[in-house]
Design a protein around this motif. Sequence first.
Motif, PDB file in Angstrom:
ATOM      1  N   MET A 184      38.612 -60.959 -25.784  1.00 45.48           N
ATOM      2  CA  MET A 184      39.284 -60.175 -26.800  1.00 45.48           C
ATOM      3  C   MET A 184      40.035 -59.034 -26.125  1.00 45.48           C
ATOM      4  O   MET A 184      39.467 -58.288 -25.328  1.00 45.48           O
ATOM      5  CB  MET A 184      38.302 -59.601 -27.811  1.00 45.48           C
ATOM      6  CG  MET A 184      38.981 -58.829 -28.932  1.00 45.48           C
ATOM      7  SD  MET A 184      37.842 -58.144 -30.133  1.00 45.48           S
ATOM      8  CE  MET A 184      37.158 -59.642 -30.809  1.00 45.48           C
ATOM      9  N   TRP A 185      41.318 -58.934 -26.443  1.00 47.30           N
ATOM     10  CA  TRP A 185      42.158 -57.854 -25.959  1.00 47.30           C
ATOM     11  C   TRP A 185      42.276 -56.834 -27.080  1.00 47.30           C
ATOM     12  O   TRP A 185      42.862 -57.100 -28.128  1.00 47.30           O
ATOM     13  CB  TRP A 185      43.517 -58.392 -25.563  1.00 47.30           C
ATOM     14  CG  TRP A 185      44.563 -57.373 -25.214  1.00 47.30           C
ATOM     15  CD1 TRP A 185      44.366 -56.078 -24.823  1.00 47.30           C
ATOM     16  CD2 TRP A 185      45.976 -57.579 -25.220  1.00 47.30           C
ATOM     17  NE1 TRP A 185      45.579 -55.467 -24.577  1.00 47.30           N
ATOM     18  CE2 TRP A 185      46.586 -56.366 -24.815  1.00 47.30           C
ATOM     19  CE3 TRP A 185      46.783 -58.664 -25.513  1.00 47.30           C
ATOM     20  CZ2 TRP A 185      47.956 -56.217 -24.711  1.00 47.30           C
ATOM     21  CZ3 TRP A 185      48.155 -58.523 -25.409  1.00 47.30           C
ATOM     22  CH2 TRP A 185      48.734 -57.313 -25.013  1.00 47.30           C
ATOM     23  N   LEU A 186      41.686 -55.666 -26.892  1.00 47.37           N
ATOM     24  CA  LEU A 186      41.794 -54.561 -27.841  1.00 47.37           C
ATOM     25  C   LEU A 186      43.028 -53.772 -27.427  1.00 47.37           C
ATOM     26  O   LEU A 186      42.989 -52.959 -26.494  1.00 47.37           O
ATOM     27  CB  LEU A 186      40.528 -53.713 -27.815  1.00 47.37           C
ATOM     28  CG  LEU A 186      39.242 -54.507 -28.115  1.00 47.37           C
ATOM     29  CD1 LEU A 186      38.014 -53.677 -27.810  1.00 47.37           C
ATOM     30  CD2 LEU A 186      39.248 -54.987 -29.547  1.00 47.37           C
ATOM     31  N   ILE A 187      44.115 -54.026 -28.084  1.00 51.98           N
ATOM     32  CA  ILE A 187      45.437 -53.593 -27.641  1.00 51.98           C
ATOM     33  C   ILE A 187      45.567 -52.078 -27.512  1.00 51.98           C
ATOM     34  O   ILE A 187      46.029 -51.579 -26.488  1.00 51.98           O
ATOM     35  CB  ILE A 187      46.519 -54.184 -28.566  1.00 51.98           C
ATOM     36  CG1 ILE A 187      46.500 -55.701 -28.430  1.00 51.98           C
ATOM     37  CG2 ILE A 187      47.892 -53.611 -28.242  1.00 51.98           C
ATOM     38  CD1 ILE A 187      47.321 -56.446 -29.453  1.00 51.98           C
ATOM     39  N   ASP A 188      45.167 -51.336 -28.524  1.00 54.38           N
ATOM     40  CA  ASP A 188      45.360 -49.880 -28.507  1.00 54.38           C
ATOM     41  C   ASP A 188      44.623 -49.177 -27.373  1.00 54.38           C
ATOM     42  O   ASP A 188      45.097 -48.161 -26.862  1.00 54.38           O
ATOM     43  CB  ASP A 188      44.932 -49.252 -29.834  1.00 54.38           C
ATOM     44  CG  ASP A 188      45.936 -49.497 -30.943  1.00 54.38           C
ATOM     45  OD1 ASP A 188      47.085 -49.895 -30.632  1.00 54.38           O
ATOM     46  OD2 ASP A 188      45.582 -49.294 -32.114  1.00 54.38           O
ATOM     47  N   ILE A 189      43.466 -49.700 -26.989  1.00 52.39           N
ATOM     48  CA  ILE A 189      42.702 -49.036 -25.929  1.00 52.39           C
ATOM     49  C   ILE A 189      42.830 -49.737 -24.580  1.00 52.39           C
ATOM     50  O   ILE A 189      42.278 -49.276 -23.584  1.00 52.39           O
ATOM     51  CB  ILE A 189      41.211 -48.863 -26.321  1.00 52.39           C
ATOM     52  CG1 ILE A 189      40.544 -50.199 -26.598  1.00 52.39           C
ATOM     53  CG2 ILE A 189      41.091 -47.929 -27.515  1.00 52.39           C
ATOM     54  CD1 ILE A 189      39.046 -50.091 -26.827  1.00 52.39           C
ATOM     55  N   GLY A 190      43.559 -50.855 -24.537  1.00 50.83           N
ATOM     56  CA  GLY A 190      43.837 -51.515 -23.268  1.00 50.83           C
ATOM     57  C   GLY A 190      42.628 -52.142 -22.608  1.00 50.83           C
ATOM     58  O   GLY A 190      42.552 -52.200 -21.388  1.00 50.83           O
ATOM     59  N   ILE A 191      41.703 -52.627 -23.406  1.00 46.34           N
ATOM     60  CA  ILE A 191      40.479 -53.237 -22.869  1.00 46.34           C
ATOM     61  C   ILE A 191      40.494 -54.737 -23.155  1.00 46.34           C
ATOM     62  O   ILE A 191      40.849 -55.170 -24.247  1.00 46.34           O
ATOM     63  CB  ILE A 191      39.218 -52.602 -23.502  1.00 46.34           C
ATOM     64  CG1 ILE A 191      39.137 -51.123 -23.155  1.00 46.34           C
ATOM     65  CG2 ILE A 191      37.947 -53.337 -23.089  1.00 46.34           C
ATOM     66  CD1 ILE A 191      38.880 -50.822 -21.694  1.00 46.34           C
ATOM     67  N   LEU A 192      40.090 -55.507 -22.159  1.00 50.50           N
ATOM     68  CA  LEU A 192      39.947 -56.943 -22.280  1.00 50.50           C
ATOM     69  C   LEU A 192      38.483 -57.271 -22.000  1.00 50.50           C
ATOM     70  O   LEU A 192      37.969 -56.933 -20.935  1.00 50.50           O
ATOM     71  CB  LEU A 192      40.862 -57.625 -21.266  1.00 50.50           C
ATOM     72  CG  LEU A 192      40.967 -59.125 -21.257  1.00 50.50           C
ATOM     73  CD1 LEU A 192      41.430 -59.669 -22.606  1.00 50.50           C
ATOM     74  CD2 LEU A 192      41.940 -59.560 -20.161  1.00 50.50           C
ATOM     75  N   GLN A 193      37.802 -57.862 -22.990  1.00 50.24           N
ATOM     76  CA  GLN A 193      36.375 -58.165 -22.849  1.00 50.24           C
ATOM     77  C   GLN A 193      36.164 -59.674 -22.892  1.00 50.24           C
ATOM     78  O   GLN A 193      36.764 -60.362 -23.720  1.00 50.24           O
ATOM     79  CB  GLN A 193      35.573 -57.505 -23.970  1.00 50.24           C
ATOM     80  CG  GLN A 193      35.636 -56.000 -23.916  1.00 50.24           C
ATOM     81  CD  GLN A 193      34.956 -55.332 -25.091  1.00 50.24           C
ATOM     82  OE1 GLN A 193      35.017 -55.822 -26.209  1.00 50.24           O
ATOM     83  NE2 GLN A 193      34.311 -54.211 -24.829  1.00 50.24           N
TER      84      GLN A 193
END
Length: 89
Positions: free
Chosen positions: A55-64
């Motif tokens: 999952m790419w959380l776009i606003d915080i720039g995290i890819l999990q």
Amino acid sequence: MRLHMHAADVRHLVTRYFLDLGAAAGEVSDIQENVRIDRGQCVARCYRVADMFAMWLIDIGILQFYDADGEMLQTVNLFAEMQPHRAAA
């Protein structure tokens, strides 16, 4: 300054990390991608192969990255990962 990440660049990273985490090359060539929209804005992208998803959380720039049981396998800070691309431009 906000770093803009292109979906194609992130998809390439997702493919590389899925391979590093043990996914078969045939699986990553057929990644399923879904987009999450909230109030008209794209807030996340999800990527799925046979036994893993990311999952790419776009606003915080995290890819999990997660396994089939939902256990987190790895977290990637895309702002740090994409830094060399911004410096080269």
